[in-house]
Design a protein around this motif. Structure first.
Motif, PDB file in Angstrom:
ATOM      1  N   LEU A 143      55.719  20.196  18.644  1.00 39.80           N
ATOM      2  CA  LEU A 143      55.784  18.828  18.120  1.00 39.80           C
ATOM      3  C   LEU A 143      54.685  18.591  17.086  1.00 39.80           C
ATOM      4  O   LEU A 143      54.937  17.997  16.027  1.00 39.80           O
ATOM      5  CB  LEU A 143      55.655  17.829  19.266  1.00 39.80           C
ATOM      6  CG  LEU A 143      55.696  16.349  18.883  1.00 39.80           C
ATOM      7  CD1 LEU A 143      57.029  16.012  18.216  1.00 39.80           C
ATOM      8  CD2 LEU A 143      55.474  15.478  20.113  1.00 39.80           C
ATOM      9  N   LEU A 144      53.472  19.068  17.368  1.00 44.41           N
ATOM     10  CA  LEU A 144      52.370  18.893  16.419  1.00 44.41           C
ATOM     11  C   LEU A 144      52.659  19.621  15.116  1.00 44.41           C
ATOM     12  O   LEU A 144      52.391  19.104  14.028  1.00 44.41           O
ATOM     13  CB  LEU A 144      51.057  19.394  17.031  1.00 44.41           C
ATOM     14  CG  LEU A 144      50.498  18.578  18.199  1.00 44.41           C
ATOM     15  CD1 LEU A 144      49.226  19.226  18.732  1.00 44.41           C
ATOM     16  CD2 LEU A 144      50.221  17.135  17.768  1.00 44.41           C
ATOM     17  N   LEU A 145      53.201  20.821  15.226  1.00 45.34           N
ATOM     18  CA  LEU A 145      53.517  21.586  14.018  1.00 45.34           C
ATOM     19  C   LEU A 145      54.617  20.894  13.215  1.00 45.34           C
ATOM     20  O   LEU A 145      54.530  20.774  11.981  1.00 45.34           O
ATOM     21  CB  LEU A 145      53.939  23.005  14.390  1.00 45.34           C
ATOM     22  CG  LEU A 145      52.834  23.899  14.970  1.00 45.34           C
ATOM     23  CD1 LEU A 145      53.421  25.195  15.510  1.00 45.34           C
ATOM     24  CD2 LEU A 145      51.772  24.202  13.914  1.00 45.34           C
ATOM     25  N   ALA A 146      55.658  20.414  13.901  1.00 45.16           N
ATOM     26  CA  ALA A 146      56.770  19.756  13.204  1.00 45.16           C
ATOM     27  C   ALA A 146      56.323  18.465  12.534  1.00 45.16           C
ATOM     28  O   ALA A 146      56.823  18.100  11.457  1.00 45.16           O
ATOM     29  CB  ALA A 146      57.894  19.472  14.205  1.00 45.16           C
ATOM     30  N   ARG A 147      55.376  17.778  13.143  1.00 42.10           N
ATOM     31  CA  ARG A 147      54.938  16.477  12.644  1.00 42.10           C
ATOM     32  C   ARG A 147      54.077  16.597  11.379  1.00 42.10           C
ATOM     33  O   ARG A 147      53.907  15.616  10.646  1.00 42.10           O
ATOM     34  CB  ARG A 147      54.152  15.763  13.739  1.00 42.10           C
ATOM     35  CG  ARG A 147      53.775  14.324  13.427  1.00 42.10           C
ATOM     36  CD  ARG A 147      52.922  13.740  14.530  1.00 42.10           C
ATOM     37  NE  ARG A 147      53.660  13.632  15.784  1.00 42.10           N
ATOM     38  CZ  ARG A 147      53.084  13.314  16.952  1.00 42.10           C
ATOM     39  NH1 ARG A 147      51.777  13.096  17.008  1.00 42.10           N
ATOM     40  NH2 ARG A 147      53.816  13.215  18.040  1.00 42.10           N
ATOM     41  N   HIS A 148      53.522  17.773  11.124  1.00 47.82           N
ATOM     42  CA  HIS A 148      52.535  17.876  10.060  1.00 47.82           C
ATOM     43  C   HIS A 148      52.977  18.789   8.914  1.00 47.82           C
ATOM     44  O   HIS A 148      52.151  19.452   8.278  1.00 47.82           O
ATOM     45  CB  HIS A 148      51.193  18.332  10.639  1.00 47.82           C
ATOM     46  CG  HIS A 148      50.543  17.272  11.465  1.00 47.82           C
ATOM     47  ND1 HIS A 148      50.716  17.193  12.828  1.00 47.82           N
ATOM     48  CD2 HIS A 148      49.767  16.214  11.113  1.00 47.82           C
ATOM     49  CE1 HIS A 148      50.050  16.147  13.296  1.00 47.82           C
ATOM     50  NE2 HIS A 148      49.473  15.547  12.270  1.00 47.82           N
ATOM     51  N   PHE A 149      54.277  18.806   8.650  1.00 50.82           N
ATOM     52  CA  PHE A 149      54.757  19.440   7.421  1.00 50.82           C
ATOM     53  C   PHE A 149      54.287  18.616   6.222  1.00 50.82           C
ATOM     54  O   PHE A 149      54.201  17.381   6.292  1.00 50.82           O
ATOM     55  CB  PHE A 149      56.285  19.502   7.419  1.00 50.82           C
ATOM     56  CG  PHE A 149      56.833  20.785   8.000  1.00 50.82           C
ATOM     57  CD1 PHE A 149      57.464  21.712   7.197  1.00 50.82           C
ATOM     58  CD2 PHE A 149      56.702  21.047   9.361  1.00 50.82           C
ATOM     59  CE1 PHE A 149      57.967  22.892   7.728  1.00 50.82           C
ATOM     60  CE2 PHE A 149      57.206  22.214   9.901  1.00 50.82           C
ATOM     61  CZ  PHE A 149      57.846  23.159   9.079  1.00 50.82           C
ATOM     62  N   SER A 150      53.978  19.290   5.126  1.00 49.24           N
ATOM     63  CA  SER A 150      53.664  18.625   3.863  1.00 49.24           C
ATOM     64  C   SER A 150      54.774  18.981   2.892  1.00 49.24           C
ATOM     65  O   SER A 150      54.791  20.070   2.316  1.00 49.24           O
ATOM     66  CB  SER A 150      52.303  19.103   3.329  1.00 49.24           C
ATOM     67  OG  SER A 150      52.030  18.510   2.085  1.00 49.24           O
ATOM     68  N   GLY A 151      55.722  18.076   2.747  1.00 50.17           N
ATOM     69  CA  GLY A 151      56.928  18.415   2.016  1.00 50.17           C
ATOM     70  C   GLY A 151      57.685  19.489   2.780  1.00 50.17           C
ATOM     71  O   GLY A 151      58.020  19.317   3.950  1.00 50.17           O
ATOM     72  N   MET A 152      57.926  20.621   2.128  1.00 50.80           N
ATOM     73  CA  MET A 152      58.605  21.736   2.787  1.00 50.80           C
ATOM     74  C   MET A 152      57.621  22.753   3.354  1.00 50.80           C
ATOM     75  O   MET A 152      58.027  23.772   3.904  1.00 50.80           O
ATOM     76  CB  MET A 152      59.540  22.439   1.783  1.00 50.80           C
ATOM     77  CG  MET A 152      60.679  21.555   1.282  1.00 50.80           C
ATOM     78  SD  MET A 152      61.770  21.047   2.639  1.00 50.80           S
ATOM     79  CE  MET A 152      62.505  22.628   3.068  1.00 50.80           C
ATOM     80  N   ARG A 153      56.328  22.477   3.208  1.00 47.71           N
ATOM     81  CA  ARG A 153      55.322  23.447   3.641  1.00 47.71           C
ATOM     82  C   ARG A 153      54.854  23.130   5.059  1.00 47.71           C
ATOM     83  O   ARG A 153      54.414  22.013   5.337  1.00 47.71           O
ATOM     84  CB  ARG A 153      54.131  23.450   2.689  1.00 47.71           C
ATOM     85  CG  ARG A 153      54.481  23.924   1.283  1.00 47.71           C
ATOM     86  CD  ARG A 153      53.231  24.064   0.433  1.00 47.71           C
ATOM     87  NE  ARG A 153      53.563  24.422  -0.928  1.00 47.71           N
ATOM     88  CZ  ARG A 153      53.773  25.664  -1.346  1.00 47.71           C
ATOM     89  NH1 ARG A 153      53.677  26.663  -0.474  1.00 47.71           N
ATOM     90  NH2 ARG A 153      54.059  25.917  -2.606  1.00 47.71           N
ATOM     91  N   PRO A 154      54.913  24.107   5.958  1.00 42.52           N
ATOM     92  CA  PRO A 154      54.439  23.876   7.324  1.00 42.52           C
ATOM     93  C   PRO A 154      52.917  23.844   7.364  1.00 42.52           C
ATOM     94  O   PRO A 154      52.256  24.279   6.417  1.00 42.52           O
ATOM     95  CB  PRO A 154      54.985  25.093   8.082  1.00 42.52           C
ATOM     96  CG  PRO A 154      55.050  26.169   7.053  1.00 42.52           C
ATOM     97  CD  PRO A 154      55.419  25.479   5.764  1.00 42.52           C
TER      98      PRO A 154
END
Length: 331
Positions: A143-154
């Motif tokens: 969830l933390l990883l999914a929430r913090h995308f910057s545009g298309m960049r993980p």
């Protein structure tokens, strides 16, 4: 200053960027008042960083931060205990270079230091998530990883302590640095190098770096964390993953220098668990301060010195020379 890894393998300068955050080489000196039989030395990495910082966190960040920037990442997601020096160093150094830090924090015994550290973490600009247990942290990570995308960049995910193959390069570099100090006559070639194992990247990098440097020194890691898997097999696997990373990025490493057999792991000085001081560690901490003007802390470095002194008293090192690597962090 060009890192030793880039001097030895110039092809890595484009594929593994480096960001100088500390002063090298860190000093070595003989410990004349400690020990029962071995010739004891210290390599004091508490003097490594700038702005009052030192220890193994900053050495790892010298490779991790530029790798994140090279990949176009804007956020680092990582984990630590409530009093994590790793998390604080990542937040502060990352902020200086335009990277946001998201921290999942696992419970540990709360004392005055941990309370002060939480205040520093809150002031650092990091986004904090109290996940309490390792199991809940594992569940929260996607969830933390999914929430913090910057545009298309993980985001750029990092394990506890920054102990990824890229992070372990900090201590490949430190081992090459120690080898230069041996060859310049600052200290004799050690038979053993002793240091705490909190997340594994330090000993994994040392085991590889000492082999690449051509030293026969054995690494003795003192496990001080029971919340992660830090057995010999896991640590050796990280060492081999780091060697593979170097080869993938272009380094021409001879297969004969693949790290095998120079790592020993001991677990008898953990005490009650991670973050819990021990009587042996406290005694070692006081001895180091009183006799050698060496500042340690109770969670990692004091336990490792306690192990070194006890093993020396049993004749484990057969006279040495033995280097104690002080990885103490912020001051």
């Amino acid at each position: 200053m060009t890192p030793l890894l880039h001097r030895l393998h110039p092809e890595l300068s484009q594929t593994l960027p480096h960001l100088a955050l500390g002063t090298r080489p860190t000093p070595v000196r003989r410990l004349t008042a400690l020990g029962a039989g071995a010739d004891l030395w210290v390599k004091d990495d508490s003097a490594f960083g700038d702005g009052g910082w030192g220890g193994n966190k900053v050495r790892k960040l010298e490779w991790l931060l530029p790798d994140a920037l090279r990949r176009g990442r804007r956020t680092i997601v990582t984990v630590g205990g409530l009093g994590t020096n790793w998390g604080l160093a990542t937040a502060l150094y990352g902020r200086e270079h335009g990277l946001k830090t998201v921290l999942a924090l696992v419970d540990q015994p709360v004392d005055d230091h941990v309370r002060r550290q939480l205040e520093r973490l809150r002031a650092s600009g990091a986004e904090l998530h109290l996940t309490h247990t390792r199991a809940r942290t594992v569940l929260a990570a996607p969830l933390l990883l999914a929430r913090h995308f910057s545009g298309m960049r993980p985001p750029y995910p990092l394990p506890a302590g920054g102990s990824s193959p890229v992070g372990a390069l900090g201590y490949v570099e430190a081992a090459l640095e120690l080898a230069e100090q041996v060859r310049s006559g600052e200290l004799p070639e050690p038979t053993h190098l002793v240091t705490p194992v909190g997340s594994g990247g330090t000993v994994a990098g040392l085991a590889l770096g000492l082999r690449l440097a051509g030293l026969s020194t054995r690494v003795l890691g003192v496990v001080v964390n029971d919340t992660l898997r830090l057995d010999h097999r896991s640590l050796t696997r990280l060492t081999h993953r780091t060697a593979r990373l170097l080869r993938r990025r272009g380094a021409r490493l001879p297969e004969t220098r693949t790290p095998t057999g120079n790592l020993e792991v001991v677990t008898d000085w953990l005490g009650t668990g991670y973050g819990h001081p021990t009587a042996e560690g406290e005694a070692a901490r006081r001895l180091a301060a009183d006799l050698e003007h060496l500042e340690l802390e109770p969670v990692y470095t004091a336990k490792a010195l306690a192990a070194l002194l006890a093993l020396d008293a049993r004749g484990h090192f057969d006279g040495g020379p033995v280097v104690y690597l002080n990885t103490n962090g912020s001051r």
